[in-house]
Motif scaffolding. Structure first.
Motif, mmCIF file in Angstrom:
data_model
loop_
_atom_site.group_PDB
_atom_site.id
_atom_site.type_symbol
_atom_site.label_atom_id
_atom_site.label_comp_id
_atom_site.label_asym_id
_atom_site.label_seq_id
_atom_site.Cartn_x
_atom_site.Cartn_y
_atom_site.Cartn_z
ATOM 1 N N LEU A 289 4.050 10.145 3.531
ATOM 2 C CA LEU A 289 3.604 9.193 2.516
ATOM 3 C C LEU A 289 2.168 9.514 2.108
ATOM 4 N N LYS A 290 1.944 9.542 0.809
ATOM 5 C CA LYS A 290 0.574 9.645 0.300
ATOM 6 C C LYS A 290 0.119 8.226 0.021
ATOM 7 N N MET A 291 -0.659 7.688 0.905
ATOM 8 C CA MET A 291 -1.064 6.296 0.708
ATOM 9 C C MET A 291 -2.466 6.067 1.265
ATOM 10 N N ASP A 292 -3.109 5.012 0.766
ATOM 11 C CA ASP A 292 -4.440 4.671 1.256
ATOM 12 C C ASP A 292 -4.374 4.379 2.745
ATOM 13 N N ILE B 83 -4.522 2.673 6.263
ATOM 14 C CA ILE B 83 -4.265 1.303 6.736
ATOM 15 C C ILE B 83 -4.902 1.100 8.107
ATOM 16 N N LYS C 242 2.706 1.988 -3.465
ATOM 17 C CA LYS C 242 1.882 2.346 -4.618
ATOM 18 C C LYS C 242 2.205 3.729 -5.183
ATOM 19 N N ASP C 243 2.349 4.729 -4.338
ATOM 20 C CA ASP C 243 2.551 6.096 -4.827
ATOM 21 C C ASP C 243 3.840 6.692 -4.268
ATOM 22 N N PHE D 187 7.640 3.542 7.944
ATOM 23 C CA PHE D 187 8.196 2.753 6.853
ATOM 24 C C PHE D 187 9.657 3.139 6.652
ATOM 25 N N ILE E 175 0.837 -1.201 0.000
ATOM 26 C CA ILE E 175 0.000 0.000 0.000
ATOM 27 C C ILE E 175 0.872 1.251 0.000
ATOM 28 N N ALA E 176 1.952 1.202 0.785
ATOM 29 C CA ALA E 176 2.842 2.363 0.875
ATOM 30 C C ALA E 176 3.631 2.558 -0.419
#
Lengths: 130, 130
Positions: B92-95, B97, A106-107, B119, A103-104
Motif C-alpha cells: 500500500l502506498k499510504m501516509d 500511520i 486514499k491511493d 488491510f 488513509i489506506a
DNA sequence: TTCGTTGCAAATGTTTTGCACCTGA
DNA sequence: TCAGGTGCAAAACATTTGCAACGAA
C-alpha cells in the motif's frame, strides 16, 4: 447460502469457556479445559468449532505468527498487544483507529473493508522487572 | 551479542531474488526459484536464511494466517493489503500511520515499540470483475 | 584452523480431513 | 428422518533441527 447451524453442547461449552477467559488461549488450551466437561471431546472438534465460531463472528481468531493461533471470546472491536518477552497477549483499551482505513483508501484502487493491527513491545511486568 | 555473519552465496541469492519480486513470495516459492542458480539448495537453508535476514532487518516477514508466511524484500515502512478473494498481497502506498502507537500508549502501562497493520478487502481486479 | 553455513532427512507442531457413528430439529 | 456434529486416527502442511560435510575468514 449460509449453512444451517444445529445446537451443539460442545460448541456452546467452547463459546462460554472463551467468554470467561481473557488471556487468549490456543486451541489446545481450549481442548484441555473443555475436557473437564466433555472427557471424550476431540481436538478436531475443538478446531472445527473454533473455525466455525470465528467465521460467524462469535469469537475472534488472533494470528500472531509465533506458534499456535489464539482465540478471543470478546468480539467488540479492540486491538491486541503482544509482549516480545513473555509472549502474553493483552487487550488494549484505546481509542478507535478505524480512520486508518480512510488513509489506506486514499491511493488504492480496490476496496478496503477492514484492518487488523497488532502492537508489540514489553508488557508492564516485563518493562519493570528486568 | 549479535553473531558474526559469514558471506554466503545462497543468502545473497535469496536476498537479491526477493529484491526483484514484488508479489511477496512464500519460502517455498523462493526455494523453487533459487534452484535455478543452486540446484542442490535445500528448503531448510532457505528457511534458515529467510529467518536470519528478517531478524537482521534486511527483509520483512509477513504473517497473514492463511497458509505459509510470505516475505518482502522491501524494508522501508509500508503496509500490506490482502485480497479476500484472490489472496494477493499488495504493497500500500499510504501516509504513515505511526501515530497509532501514541493512541495505544495513552492508556497502557507497558512499552509499545511497534505495530503491524494488515488491510483486507477486494483488490482492484476482484472489485471490478465479479 | 575455526566456526558459520549447507544438504539431507527426520522430527516437530499445528491444523485439517475422511469416515462411520451420533444427535438435534 | 436427515443433515449437521462428533470422535478417532491418519494425513497434510509449514517450519525447525540434528548431524556430518563444506567453505569463508
Amino acid at each position: 447460502m449460509s449453512r444451517t447451524l444445529k445446537f451443539s453442547r460442545q460448541r456452546e461449552s467452547i463459546k462460554s469457556f472463551l467468554a470467561t477467559r481473557h488471556d487468549h488461549p490456543t486451541a489446545d488450551t481450549v481442548y484441555i479445559n473443555i475436557k473437564d466437561q466433555f472427557p471424550n471431546i476431540s481436538l478436531g472438534t475443538v478446531y472445527r468449532n473454533l473455525a466455525l465460531l470465528s467465521e460467524i463472528g462469535e469469537i475472534t481468531k488472533i494470528t500472531i505468527g509465533d506458534g499456535a493461533d489464539r482465540f478471543d471470546g470478546a468480539v467488540h472491536p479492540h486491538n491486541h498487544f503482544i509482549c516480545r518477552n513473555c509472549h502474553k497477549v493483552i487487550d488494549l483499551k484505546m481509542d478507535s483507529i478505524d480512520h486508518i482505513n480512510e488513509i489506506a483508501r486514499k491511493d488504492f484502487s480496490g476496496t478496503i473493508e477492514k484492518h487488523v493491527a497488532y502492537f508489540f513491545g514489553l508488557c508492564e511486568d516485563c518493562t519493570t522487572k528486568p
